[in-house]
Design an enzyme around this catalytic site. Structure first.
Site, PDB file in Angstrom:
ATOM      1  N   THR A 117       0.799  -1.224   0.000  1.00 26.77           N
ATOM      2  CA  THR A 117       0.000   0.000   0.000  1.00 26.77           C
ATOM      3  C   THR A 117       0.834   1.276   0.000  1.00 26.77           C
ATOM      4  O   THR A 117       0.278   2.371  -0.045  1.00 26.77           O
ATOM      5  CB  THR A 117      -0.911   0.043   1.240  1.00 26.77           C
ATOM      6  OG1 THR A 117      -0.093   0.074   2.421  1.00 26.77           O
ATOM      7  CG2 THR A 117      -1.838  -1.160   1.281  1.00 26.77           C
ATOM      8  N   LYS A 118       2.153   1.154   0.059  1.00 29.96           N
ATOM      9  CA  LYS A 118       2.992   2.333   0.269  1.00 29.96           C
ATOM     10  C   LYS A 118       3.222   3.128  -1.026  1.00 29.96           C
ATOM     11  O   LYS A 118       2.822   2.715  -2.110  1.00 29.96           O
ATOM     12  CB  LYS A 118       4.321   1.919   0.885  1.00 29.96           C
ATOM     13  CG  LYS A 118       4.189   1.339   2.291  1.00 29.96           C
ATOM     14  CD  LYS A 118       3.459   2.277   3.244  1.00 29.96           C
ATOM     15  CE  LYS A 118       3.553   1.858   4.700  1.00 29.96           C
ATOM     16  NZ  LYS A 118       2.800   0.641   5.021  1.00 29.96           N
ATOM     17  N   THR A 119       3.884   4.275  -0.873  1.00 33.89           N
ATOM     18  CA  THR A 119       3.998   5.229  -1.989  1.00 33.89           C
ATOM     19  C   THR A 119       4.797   4.672  -3.159  1.00 33.89           C
ATOM     20  O   THR A 119       4.561   5.063  -4.308  1.00 33.89           O
ATOM     21  CB  THR A 119       4.629   6.541  -1.501  1.00 33.89           C
ATOM     22  OG1 THR A 119       5.887   6.259  -0.885  1.00 33.89           O
ATOM     23  CG2 THR A 119       3.717   7.233  -0.502  1.00 33.89           C
TER      24      THR A 119
END
Length: 408
Positions: free
Chosen positions: A201-203
């Site tokens: 889910t990270k950038t």
């Protein structure tokens, strides 16, 4: 009619990532090797083009925090200061090493560790007094782990001032904060070490993964040894080079925290588009800001040029600021949005309220009032690069309808 679900988060994966993975699969070497080494170099160069920053790829930010603290000598009898408003891993990394955790309250607007509250907590520990009404004494103040909540950078100048005054190490939890630059300095490059997450889910993502960065070469060297069973040399040299010796030495009881080349290849492709992905998230955040600016029942998140916008954390507000009432309205709004097919989340349930820490430290919930206030009213909206204009409008319309549903 059932509405098509809009997920809370979704990775932005394209042909570049697919090709990178195929190239590794066809190379004959798929675990930690050349791709991981290149990813480390490129990541360090991205954060600090002028040089001097070292990077070490690991299989998660959790393992990165563990390795960084271990390399700094954190152990039994030591105290590590962390915000309560964070994910499990920030505090657990200290417990892995036998250290104790002191929870620090957050600022009411940024949701980041309060430097003033950090100073007070350290002073109490130095005097042998229990912080936050917990059982004590705790031990020797050793390190602070500020978390850049949602992508909004902490006040690192103030936190570092406290650290200097009391001889603390500083490890930045940058799981949410990539890329972010304040006056030309990257988040992760303000303390003794910074740890990034590449979770799904990270950038930017590798599926699972993380990175430790530091200007302390000895820290990175120690973390590199402990990353793979405490062995004195990388495994890929022993197996991929026919002239390389099979011989090795185990220097300490290490861990299995290495990042495979398959995942590092995805990370390298993601890194090349990091600023483009940031621009897309910023555009969504700006649209949300405009849409919710005049909603009396909402408090928009704090913003700055350095915000990486991993999260868009709205807060419910009422005229009387009644925490129980706000909590109930947040729960109804979250349920309404989910029925509308909008994926939402809450960041975070404060750690000091969790059974593990309640039993261990006996901290009252109201000992950290700002953390409880944020938790009671916070709801995180989708903010990922693949969202269309229609997706964003759908979220906005659903939130406004939900506010009417709860009478705000």
């Amino acid at each position: 009619m059932t509405k098509k679900p809009l997920p809370f988060a979704r990775p932005f994966i394209g042909e570049e990532e697919e090709k990178a993975v195929l190239d590794v699969l066809r190379s004959g070497w798929i675990t930690t090797g050349k791709e991981a080494l290149l990813f480390e170099k490129e990541f360090a160069d991205f954060l600090a083009p002028a040089g001097g920053l070292c990077a070490l790829a690991v299989n998660s930010a959790t393992s990165g925090l563990h390795l960084a603290l271990e390399a700094l000598g954190v152990g039994p009898g030591d105290v590590v200061f962390v915000p309560s408003l964070t994910f499990a891993s920030t505090a657990e990394a200290a417990l892995y090493l036998g250290a104790e955790v002191v929870f620090v309250d957050v600022e009411p607007n940024s949701f980041n560790m309060s430097p003033k509250k950090l100073r007070l907590a350290v002073e109490r520990c130095k005097k042998g007094l229990a912080p936050n009404g917990a059982a004590g004494p705790f031990g020797t103040p050793k390190a602070a782990l500020p978390v850049h909540y949602g992508g909004f950078p902490c006040d690192m100048a103030a936190i570092n001032e406290v650290a200097r005054d009391y001889g603390l190490f500083v490890v930045e939890d940058c799981a949410h904060c990539f890329p972010s630059f304040t006056n030309g300095v990257a988040a992760g490059d303000f303390g003794d070490a910074g740890v990034f997450s590449f979770y799904a889910t990270k950038t930017i993502t590798t599926g699972e993964g993380g990175m430790i960065v530091s200007r302390n070469e000895n820290l990175i060297k120690r973390a590199s040894i402990m990353r793979l069973h405490g062995i004195d040399r990388p495994a890929w040299n022993r197996y991929s080079d026919v002239k390389s010796s099979w011989n090795y030495e185990i220097l300490d009881a290490g861990f299995k925290y290495n990042l495979p080349d398959v995942l590092a290849a995805i990370g390298r492709a993601q890194l090349k588009r990091a600023f483009d992905l940031l621009e897309k998230r910023c555009s969504i955040a700006e649209r949300y800001d405009r849409a919710f600016a005049n909603e009396r029942g909402l408090r928009a998140p704090s913003s700055c040029k350095a915000n990486a916008w991993h999260l868009y954390p709205l807060r419910i507000k009422t005229l009387d600021n009644d925490r129980k009432k706000i909590f109930e309205k947040r729960m109804v709004l979250a349920s309404f949005l989910q029925k509308e097919g909008i994926g939402v989340s809450v960041h975070f349930i404060p750690l000091h309220t969790m059974p593990l820490y309640k039993k261990r430290y006996n901290i009252l919930e109201d000992a950290l009032p700002n953390s409880m206030d944020v938790y009671s009213g916070e709801i995180s909206l989708p903010i990922w690069p693949g969202m269309t204009e229609y997706d964003v409008e759908r979220v906005v319309d659903s939130v406004k309808s939900g506010l009417r549903e709860i009478g705000l």
